[in-house]
Write an enzyme that holds these catalytic residues in place. Structure first.
Site, mmCIF file in Angstrom:
data_model
loop_
_atom_site.group_PDB
_atom_site.id
_atom_site.type_symbol
_atom_site.label_atom_id
_atom_site.label_comp_id
_atom_site.label_asym_id
_atom_site.label_seq_id
_atom_site.Cartn_x
_atom_site.Cartn_y
_atom_site.Cartn_z
ATOM 1 N N GLY A 11 125.501 30.944 72.690
ATOM 2 C CA GLY A 11 124.915 32.144 71.975
ATOM 3 C C GLY A 11 125.332 33.358 72.232
ATOM 4 O O GLY A 11 124.593 34.300 72.320
ATOM 5 N N ALA A 12 126.683 33.260 71.918
ATOM 6 C CA ALA A 12 127.483 34.486 72.067
ATOM 7 C C ALA A 12 127.128 35.751 71.210
ATOM 8 O O ALA A 12 127.610 36.759 71.522
ATOM 9 C CB ALA A 12 128.837 34.398 72.056
ATOM 10 N N ALA A 13 126.665 35.285 69.955
ATOM 11 C CA ALA A 13 126.402 36.493 68.998
ATOM 12 C C ALA A 13 124.867 36.885 69.398
ATOM 13 O O ALA A 13 124.436 37.798 68.438
ATOM 14 C CB ALA A 13 126.724 35.836 67.682
ATOM 15 N N GLY A 17 123.892 37.339 74.773
ATOM 16 C CA GLY A 17 125.286 36.905 74.718
ATOM 17 C C GLY A 17 126.073 37.970 74.127
ATOM 18 O O GLY A 17 127.169 38.328 74.996
ATOM 19 N N VAL A 131 120.753 30.086 81.512
ATOM 20 C CA VAL A 131 119.783 31.408 81.339
ATOM 21 C C VAL A 131 118.869 30.801 80.190
ATOM 22 O O VAL A 131 117.673 31.106 80.271
ATOM 23 C CB VAL A 131 120.369 32.412 80.636
ATOM 24 N N GLY A 132 119.004 29.976 79.012
ATOM 25 C CA GLY A 132 118.046 29.508 78.194
ATOM 26 C C GLY A 132 116.828 28.870 78.845
ATOM 27 O O GLY A 132 117.193 27.926 79.693
ATOM 28 N N ASN A 133 115.671 29.376 78.339
ATOM 29 C CA ASN A 133 114.532 28.665 79.343
ATOM 30 C C ASN A 133 114.068 27.580 78.417
ATOM 31 O O ASN A 133 114.213 27.160 77.314
ATOM 32 C CB ASN A 133 113.224 29.844 78.785
ATOM 33 N N ASP A 161 114.496 38.140 87.789
ATOM 34 C CA ASP A 161 113.175 38.386 88.662
ATOM 35 C C ASP A 161 113.447 39.017 89.822
ATOM 36 O O ASP A 161 112.647 40.008 90.273
ATOM 37 C CB ASP A 161 112.371 36.922 88.912
ATOM 38 N N ARG A 164 113.846 42.921 89.018
ATOM 39 C CA ARG A 164 112.470 43.330 88.537
ATOM 40 C C ARG A 164 111.562 43.706 89.736
ATOM 41 O O ARG A 164 110.754 44.683 89.845
ATOM 42 C CB ARG A 164 111.705 42.185 87.755
ATOM 43 N N HIS A 189 111.787 29.962 87.397
ATOM 44 C CA HIS A 189 111.705 31.316 86.465
ATOM 45 C C HIS A 189 110.674 31.073 85.464
ATOM 46 O O HIS A 189 110.897 30.917 84.412
ATOM 47 C CB HIS A 189 113.156 31.419 85.906
HETATM 48 C C1 LMR Z 1 112.698 37.014 80.816
HETATM 49 O O1 LMR Z 1 112.142 36.723 81.647
HETATM 50 O O2 LMR Z 1 112.561 38.096 80.130
HETATM 51 C C2 LMR Z 1 113.285 35.639 79.917
HETATM 52 O O3 LMR Z 1 113.218 34.653 80.550
HETATM 53 C C3 LMR Z 1 112.791 35.745 78.506
HETATM 54 C C4 LMR Z 1 111.260 35.139 78.522
HETATM 55 O O4 LMR Z 1 110.916 34.247 77.793
HETATM 56 O O5 LMR Z 1 110.357 35.737 79.465
#
Ligand code: LMR
Length: 329
Positions: A11-13, A17, A131-133, A161, A164, A189
């Site tokens: 997903g580099a572009a 990414g 990273v992809g959910n 998280d 944050r 996550h």
């Molecule tokens: C995030 O936490 O911002 C990412 O995982 C994107 C999402 O779907 O929340």
């Protein structure tokens, strides 16, 4: 000059990414004397945009960047060939109104191929950050399709998280974010994660004693962190990108650099059964690194409130695992 570290970014572009690749190329993560080679991976329709990314990479003239290889995701083995790091960013992002788990049947299958290609082509010392959910369960799927890659090499990202949570605690306490330490993110996550404020410190003192507002910590702080991704989507009209890329870098730094005393960093990894979590589940824990290997912090005591929160996120991860059981081997 030492051998380049090869880093694949899927997903580099895409938004994450794109933000990530330049900072890795710049030497920020592996250091100013460590050459880096980037394998930028994208789905076939986006390959043209990747040409532009490569052009910009050249135009940055990073002294640490020895080269860029562009690869399409139909040829993942080429994309991951000899890579020491595979940063799995590429996936369909969630839109407003969706939970991350709603993506499970969309993005899950991508990670079957990802795991197989990592096993077939990556370097023997490969480490993977998903990273992809839904990132915990995507990581679980990929790991299950790469049985020869040791289980301590797999990570899913909960650092966003943690970052944050630190910012929210700092704001509430009226201190700089660097004063806040030891904020472990437990579990998924997702909106069930448990950001552990009980073990957090502010200028070395327990955060609970500094903030002195248990009600806020329990009923406002936790949901703010849990739902921050959705709040960003709502405000930006797109999921977080720069902050997610920043958290990927912080994850890699957390893994490869010794953790400061009294601190932890957060990532989800393959549970060894610590704290009664199912072995083999990709579960977020507070971690430390000695620069070579990563350990789950042991011996933290949890009160009934914390235990109930950890149980909720564990139950969710178990149910995600059940949803994709056909994708696990
Ligand atoms: C995030 O936490 O911002 C990412 O995982 C994107 C999402 O779907 O929340």
């Amino acid at each position: 000059m030492s051998k380049p570290i090869r880093v694949a970014i899927t997903g580099a572009a895409g938004n994450i990414g794109y933000a990530l690749a330049f900072r890795i190329a710049s030497g920020e993560v592996f250091g100013p004397d460590q050459p880096v080679h980037l394998n930028l991976v994208e789905v076939p329709p986006i390959m043209k945009s990747l040409v532009g990314v490569e052009m910009e990479m050249e135009d940055c003239a990073f002294p640490t960047l020895t080269g860029v290889t562009r690869c399409d995701s139909d040829h993942l083995e080429e994309g991951f060939a000899d890579c020491n790091w595979v940063l799995c960013v590429g996936s369909i992002p969630r839109k407003a109104g969706m939970e991350r788990s709603d993506l499970i049947r969309i993005n899950g299958p991508i990670f079957t191929n990802t795991g197989k290609a990592i096993q077939a082509a990556a370097a023997k010392d490969v480490r993977v950050v998903v990273v992809g959910n839904p990132c915990n369960t995507n990581c679980l799927i990929a790991m299950n399709h790469a049985p020869d890659v040791p289980r301590d090499r797999w990570f899913a990202m909960t650092m966003l998280d943690e970052n944050r949570a630190k910012s929210q605690l700092a704001k509430k306490a009226g201190v700089q974010v660097k004063s806040v330490k030891n904020v472990g993110i437990w579990g998924n996550h997702s909106a069930t994660q448990y950001p552990d404020f009980f073990h957090a410190t502010i200028d070395g003192k327990p955060a609970v004693d500094v903030i002195k507002d248990d009600k806020w910590l329990q009923t406002e702080f936790i949901p703010i962190v849990q739902k921050r991704g959705a709040a960003v989507i709502e405000a930006r009209g797109a999921s977080s990108a720069a902050s997610a890329a920043n958290a990927v870098l912080d994850t890699v730094k957390g893994i490869i650099r010794p953790t400061a005393a009294g601190s932890c960093f957060s990532a989800a990894l393959c549970s060894d059964g610590s704290y009664g979590i199912d072995e083999g589940l990709i579960f977020g824990y507070p971690l430390t690194s000695d620069g070579k290997s990563v350990k789950i912090i042991q011996g933290q005591q949890h009160n009934d409130f914390a235990k109930s929160k950890i149980q909720i996120t564990l139950d969710e991860l178990r149910s995600e695992r059940d949803t994709v059981k056909d994708l696990l081997k």
